[in-house]
Structures are given as structure tokens and as C-alpha cells.
Design a protein around this motif. Structure first.
Motif, PDB file in Angstrom:
ATOM      1  N   THR A  20       5.917   9.817   5.067  1.00  0.00           N
ATOM      2  CA  THR A  20       7.471  10.414   4.628  1.00  0.00           C
ATOM      3  C   THR A  20       7.782  10.662   6.209  1.00  0.00           C
ATOM      4  O   THR A  20       9.370  10.837   6.079  1.00  0.00           O
TER       5      THR A  20
ATOM      6  N   LYS B 237       4.722  17.465   0.031  1.00  0.00           N
ATOM      7  CA  LYS B 237       4.176  16.004   0.511  1.00  0.00           C
ATOM      8  C   LYS B 237       2.608  16.467   0.212  1.00  0.00           C
ATOM      9  O   LYS B 237       1.592  16.271   0.209  1.00  0.00           O
TER      10      LYS B 237
ATOM     11  N   GLN C 150       1.312  17.982  -2.598  1.00  0.00           N
ATOM     12  CA  GLN C 150       0.690  17.205  -3.107  1.00  0.00           C
ATOM     13  C   GLN C 150      -1.182  16.187  -2.510  1.00  0.00           C
ATOM     14  O   GLN C 150      -2.120  16.087  -2.868  1.00  0.00           O
ATOM     15  N   VAL C 151      -0.850  16.097  -0.880  1.00  0.00           N
ATOM     16  CA  VAL C 151      -1.881  15.968  -0.169  1.00  0.00           C
ATOM     17  C   VAL C 151      -3.397  16.538  -0.982  1.00  0.00           C
ATOM     18  O   VAL C 151      -4.222  16.293  -0.662  1.00  0.00           O
TER      19      VAL C 151
ATOM     20  N   ARG D  95      -5.779  16.200  -3.024  1.00  0.00           N
ATOM     21  CA  ARG D  95      -6.680  15.051  -2.939  1.00  0.00           C
ATOM     22  C   ARG D  95      -8.107  16.521  -2.526  1.00  0.00           C
ATOM     23  O   ARG D  95      -8.713  17.353  -2.461  1.00  0.00           O
TER      24      ARG D  95
ATOM     25  N   TYR E  48      -0.113  13.296  -7.592  1.00  0.00           N
ATOM     26  CA  TYR E  48      -0.247  11.436  -7.255  1.00  0.00           C
ATOM     27  C   TYR E  48       0.977  11.120  -6.009  1.00  0.00           C
ATOM     28  O   TYR E  48       1.755  10.916  -5.475  1.00  0.00           O
ATOM     29  N   THR E  49      -0.489  10.084  -5.100  1.00  0.00           N
ATOM     30  CA  THR E  49       0.801   9.887  -3.695  1.00  0.00           C
ATOM     31  C   THR E  49       1.224   8.531  -4.142  1.00  0.00           C
ATOM     32  O   THR E  49       1.607   7.838  -4.781  1.00  0.00           O
TER      33      THR E  49
ATOM     34  N   ASP F 266       2.745   6.733  -1.474  1.00  0.00           N
ATOM     35  CA  ASP F 266       1.541   5.417   0.068  1.00  0.00           C
ATOM     36  C   ASP F 266       1.513   4.582  -0.832  1.00  0.00           C
ATOM     37  O   ASP F 266       1.547   4.166  -1.284  1.00  0.00           O
TER      38      ASP F 266
ATOM     39  N   GLY G   3      -1.912   4.277  -3.964  1.00  0.00           N
ATOM     40  CA  GLY G   3       0.789   4.852  -4.653  1.00  0.00           C
ATOM     41  C   GLY G   3       1.007   3.340  -5.611  1.00  0.00           C
ATOM     42  O   GLY G   3       1.164   3.749  -6.432  1.00  0.00           O
TER      43      GLY G   3
ATOM     44  N   THR H  77      -0.484   4.914  -8.789  1.00  0.00           N
ATOM     45  CA  THR H  77       0.565   5.757  -9.248  1.00  0.00           C
ATOM     46  C   THR H  77       1.297   4.929  -9.748  1.00  0.00           C
ATOM     47  O   THR H  77       1.898   6.107 -10.895  1.00  0.00           O
TER      48      THR H  77
ATOM     49  N   THR I 128       7.611   6.036  -0.469  1.00  0.00           N
ATOM     50  CA  THR I 128       6.541   7.637   0.216  1.00  0.00           C
ATOM     51  C   THR I 128       7.762   8.850   0.645  1.00  0.00           C
ATOM     52  O   THR I 128       7.209   9.473   0.845  1.00  0.00           O
TER      53      THR I 128
ATOM     54  N   ILE J 218       6.977  11.980  -4.229  1.00  0.00           N
ATOM     55  CA  ILE J 218       5.730  12.633  -4.397  1.00  0.00           C
ATOM     56  C   ILE J 218       5.480  12.239  -6.318  1.00  0.00           C
ATOM     57  O   ILE J 218       7.118  12.576  -7.139  1.00  0.00           O
TER      58      ILE J 218
END
Ligand code: ADP
Ligand code: MG
Length: 476
Positions: free
Chosen positions: A94, A308, A311-312, A315, A341-342, A344, A349, A352, A395, A398
Motif C-alpha cells: 500500500t 488494508k 484485510q490482512v 487471512r 481479499y488482497t 496485491d 490478487g 481477486t 494495491t 482491498i
């Protein structure tokens, strides 16, 4: 959420018009107020804060679930804010593409390098939820986000219960009136501020509310201020510009603004890029962060509230890292998560992106912003994602499952708005307060709630954005 107000009341136009008049007066009498958009820095003319004519029913079990998980969210936010490696890793992608996050992160890095000057930490946060209507008809509590900076309406929501009680009585709904819950987040938030002030340990020092340039919602903050004055704790209100012009640190890093020592800085500004309208605002933020004053929030707690991070956290295995021996706490927190969902760069990603473009109506695309009106839905989501999907720009966002609450009929009362019945969606917020001194949590509480309701025509936007209005839960 469903409607508990009888259809014959809801559809009786004469009664509704009468109740709406009474409601406006009740809001004014109880101090549920806002300044006018056209004169946000003067109290010569004020109006009622927008609110619903009727409260909205909320199932008791999910309401209690939201209150019960709050102290765990407090602990989680506090743990993350101390985990420098986690923050760095989670925000790496990010920070590369989002200037605002990058600037906040740079301050965080500097403070970590210099060492934190204050071991007292104060968190005042609000975790927001919607009730997702599942296919089997059950409602499940799903977190929208957690606000770790400038979470508002703890003040006004301490007085909206009296307004709805009164309206329901006049409507002949005495039973319902008696079921409106008491609520006093203002007192709870002030208890946290007072504890931090006390631990700072100087009677002369003040609590400084860092106020916005436009202070329409000043009465919300005054409720908290006045709770502090009741405890003989001095409060000052200053803006970024004031801090830049008159702020300084002495040799012990004590913060002085306009000659006044500051024990606690309570940020009600500083949460979005527009708050930092000049380089001097950034200098002022850094000055406050480096100081001995207790910051609410400090820079790392501010970063912890980013979408962000949310979102992490969703996981697999991440919550377990923060609560290694408490599977039941992990379970309680995780139960409130919806799909996150990421975006990245890499296969996850890419997956996603494909999933979102295949069914854009099922998701919300969110940048790292606060204050309402920044998210993308449906065809707009597709357009934005198509434009950024090939580059690292993606990125900055999210993706989140769209939560689908059941609409409820109500009237939204707002100055200069026609009185009409609307299909409405509600969002439940829960206020959390914690104070840590070094390694010891000296306070960790859930201090109240906030229900906000908006017309279902609007996908996004809070009360300040002119979309949502204040409401009260009626437990069923
Ligand atoms: P902000 O930081 O701008 O308040 P939020 O994440 O709270 O951002 O989103 C703003 C509004 O958008 C929420 O108040 C809610 O009405 C709506 N919203 C956000 N996320 C979702 C979601 N996953 N499903 C449905 N509505 C959402
Ligand atoms: Mg929000």
C-alpha cells in the motif's frame, strides 16, 4: 433488522407529520444538535442532527455479540499497533502506491527509530457492523470496519435515546418507548481520556481536542469535553494550524500549544488527506507524535485502522498470531469477518480481480480512506478495477464481500428534506476504550453503541457525508 412500528402508524400521514414536528423539538430540547453547513464555525444558528423518526429493531443476540467482542477488538488493535514488523509487512504494498498512507507510515517509522517518548497509550475506537441477511433468513453480524481515529457520534448518541422515547410515547407506543436502551458513550470516552490525563501526571496540563477546520459536529465533541470539565480536567480545542504556529516541545519533549502544556492529544482531525492542507500540518502531526503527550490515537494505532490491515487480519492464521493461546477469542473475532481479499500483485490478487469483475454487485472496492463516499460498488467498481488491474495501483485498494442487510421502512428527518417514507439500511457501531501503561492494560471497556441508518438508495456515506442519520436500536 425488521420493522416493529405498526403499519397503521407508519402509513398515517397526519400522525407522521405531527410526530416529525414533535421529533425536531425533542432533538433540540435534548441537545442532539449540529451547526449549519453554511456556518460550521458559529453556534448562532444550529439545527437538529439528522435522525430517524423511529428506532430500528435489532435482534438481541447479535447486539450482545457486538458488545461482547469489543474488548477483544481493543486488545487486537493495541497488539497490532505495537507490532512494527507486522505493520511494515502488511502495509508494504500500500505504501508503495498510496501517498497518504506512505506519509503516515514515514512518521510511524521515524517514531519507531527515535523510540516512543510516552508509555501510556489511549485507544478510543468504534467497530462498525451491518447485519447480513443470510439465505436461510438468519442475520449475522459482519464488521464493516474499525475506526481508530476520530470515531464520532459518541456524544450525540448519548442523548438520542431520550428523543426516540418521547416520539414513541406520543405515537402511543409506550411499551416500545420503555425498551429503548440507555446509552452513554460520551461518559465512557471521557473516562478513557481522564485516565490517560491522570497517568500523564500533571494537573496543569490539558486535554487538547485537535479540531477540524469546519466544526459542524462540535456538539458531539462538546459532550465529551464537558464530561472532562466535570472532572475538573482542563480542555482546549486547537487546529493543526494552531499547533504549527504555537506548538513546541521542551527539553523533556513536553508539548506546549499556545503556552499550555498538553497531556493528551485527542485527534478529531487528521484522518484524511484533505486534513493536511499544507506541509505545516504534517510538521504539526510529527511534532505531536514525537511529544510526551498521550496521543489518541498514536501514529501506529492510526495505521492499524487502515482497511488494508483489516484485510490482512482475515487471512488464515493471522488472528492466531495475536492470540496464540485463546482460540475462543480468535473465534469470536473471526465470526464477525466477511470475505476480504488482497489486490496485491501476484496470483492471489489476480484471482481477486477476476472474481470481482465476474460479479461486481457482490463486492465493495475500498481504498485506504475514511470519512465516507470513497468506496466503489457495481459498475463503478468494474470501471475502476479495469483501469488499475494491470498495475501496482490496484494495491491501494482491498476488495470486500458486500454485506446485505434487510431493508426497513422509516422516515429520515433532516433539515430542508421532504418527509417521506424510505427503505433504509442500518449500521451498528460499538465504542471501545482502552488505556495501556507500558505492558499493563489499565482499562479495557466497551462503552456504548451507535446506530446509523441511511436510505438503501445510497451504497456509501456516513452522517457527516449527509447520507446516514442517527438512530437507536430497539432490541427484539
Ligand atoms: P469509511 O471509512 O469511509 O467510513 P466504510 O468502510 O465504513 O468507510 O464504508 C462506508 C460505508 O459504505 C459504510 O458506512 C457502509 O454504509 C458502506 N459499506 C462499506 N463496506 C460495506 C460492505 N462490505 N457491504 C455493504 N456496505 C458497505
Ligand atoms: Mg465507516
Amino acid at each position: 433488522m425488521s420493522q416493529v412500528i405498526p403499519e397503521e402508524v407508519l402509513r398515517n400521514e397526519t400522525l407522521i407529520a405531527h410526530l416529525a414536528d414533535i421529533a425536531a423539538d425533542a432533538a433540540l430540547l435534548h441537545g442532539v444538535l449540529m451547526r449549519l453547513q453554511e456556518s460550521p464555525n458559529s453556534s448562532e444558528l444550529v439545527t437538529y442532527a439528522p435522525f430517524t423518526l423511529f428506532p430500528t429493531s435489532v435482534p438481541k443476540a447479535v447486539f450482545q455479540q457486538a458488545l461482547a467482542v469489543q474488548t477483544h477488538f481493543n486488545t487486537l488493535v493495541d497488539k497490532i499497533s505495537q507490532d512494527t514488523d507486522f505493520l511494515e509487512e502488511a502495509l508494504a504494498s500500500t505504501v508503495e502506491v498510496d501517498d497518504f498512507t506512505a506519509r503516515l507510515f514515514a512518521i510511524h517509522k521515524q517514531i519507531v527509530k527515535e523510540g516512543r517518548s510516552q508509555s501510556v497509550v489511549l485507544g478510543l475506537n468504534r467497530s462498525d457492523y451491518m447485519l447480513d441477511q443470510r439465505d436461510d433468513g438468519d442475520l449475522s453480524l459482519k464488521q464493516i470496519e474499525i475506526n481508530t481515529i476520530a470515531a464520532s457520534f459518541g456524544g450525540l448518541s448519548s442523548h438520542t435515546p431520550d428523543v426516540h422515547r418521547h416520539i414513541l410515547k406520543v405515537a402511543g407506543l409506550l411499551d416500545e418507548s420503555q425498551r429503548i436502551l440507555d446509552n452513554n458513550p460520551a461518559a465512557g470516552l471521557a473516562r478513557g481520556l481522564a485516565k490517560a490525563w491522570e497517568l500523564y501526571g500533571s494537573e496543569r496540563a490539558a486535554v487538547m481536542f485537535l479540531a477540524e477546520g469546519k466544526q459542524r459536529n462540535v456538539f458531539d465533541q462538546r459532550r465529551v469535553e464537558n464530561e472532562l470539565w466535570k472532572k475538573n480536567i482542563p480542555v482546549i480545542r486547537k487546529r493543526f494550524g494552531d499547533v504549527h504556529e504555537t506548538g513546541s516541545l521542551d527539553q523533556d519533549k513536553r508539548l506546549f500549544v499556545d503556552g499550555q502544556e498538553v497531556a493528551v492529544v485527542y485527534f478529531r482531525d487528521g484522518y484524511m488527506p484533505q486534513c493536511y492542507f499544507s506541509e505545516q500540518c504534517w510538521d504539526a502531526r510529527l511534532l505531536m507524535e514525537r511529544s510526551l503527550a498521550v496521543k489518541c490515537p498514536d501514529i501506529s494505532t492510526h495505521l492499524t485502522g487502515l482497511k488494508k490491515i483489516q484485510q490482512v487480519l482475515a487471512r488464515p492464521g493471522v488472528l492466531e498470531k495475536f492470540f496464540p493461546d485463546q482460540p475462543q477469542v480468535v473465534e469470536q473475532i473471526r465470526a464477525t469477518f466477511t470475505g476480504l481479499y488482497t489486490l496485491d500483485m501476484g496470483p492471489d490478487g489476480d484471482k481477486t480481480v477476476a472474481m470481482a469483475l465476474a460479479a461486481p454487485d457482490k463486492f465493495v472496492l475500498k481504498p485506504q480512506r475514511e470519512g465516507g463516499g470513497n468506496n466503489f460498488y457495481g459498475s463503478e467498481l468494474s470501471k475502476v478495477l479495469e483501469a488499475v488491474k494491470q498495475s501496482t495501483e490496484r494495491t491501494a485498494y482491498i476488495l470486500m464481500d458486500k454485506i446485505n442487510p434487510a431493508p426497513v421502512q422509516n422516515y429520515l428527518l433532516r433539515r430542508d428534506s421532504p418527509l417521506k417514507i424510505s427503505s433504509c439500511l442500518s449500521e451498528l457501531g460499538v465504542f471501545g476504550v482502552y488505556v495501556r501503561q507500558g505492558n499493563t492494560m489499565v482499562m479495557n471497556e466497551c462503552v456504548g453503541h451507535l446506530l446509523r441508518t441511511k436510505s438503501s438508495e445510497h451504497a456509501d456515506g456516513g452522517v457527516a457525508a449527509g447520507v446516514a442519520v442517527l438512530d437507536n436500536p430497539l432490541l427484539v
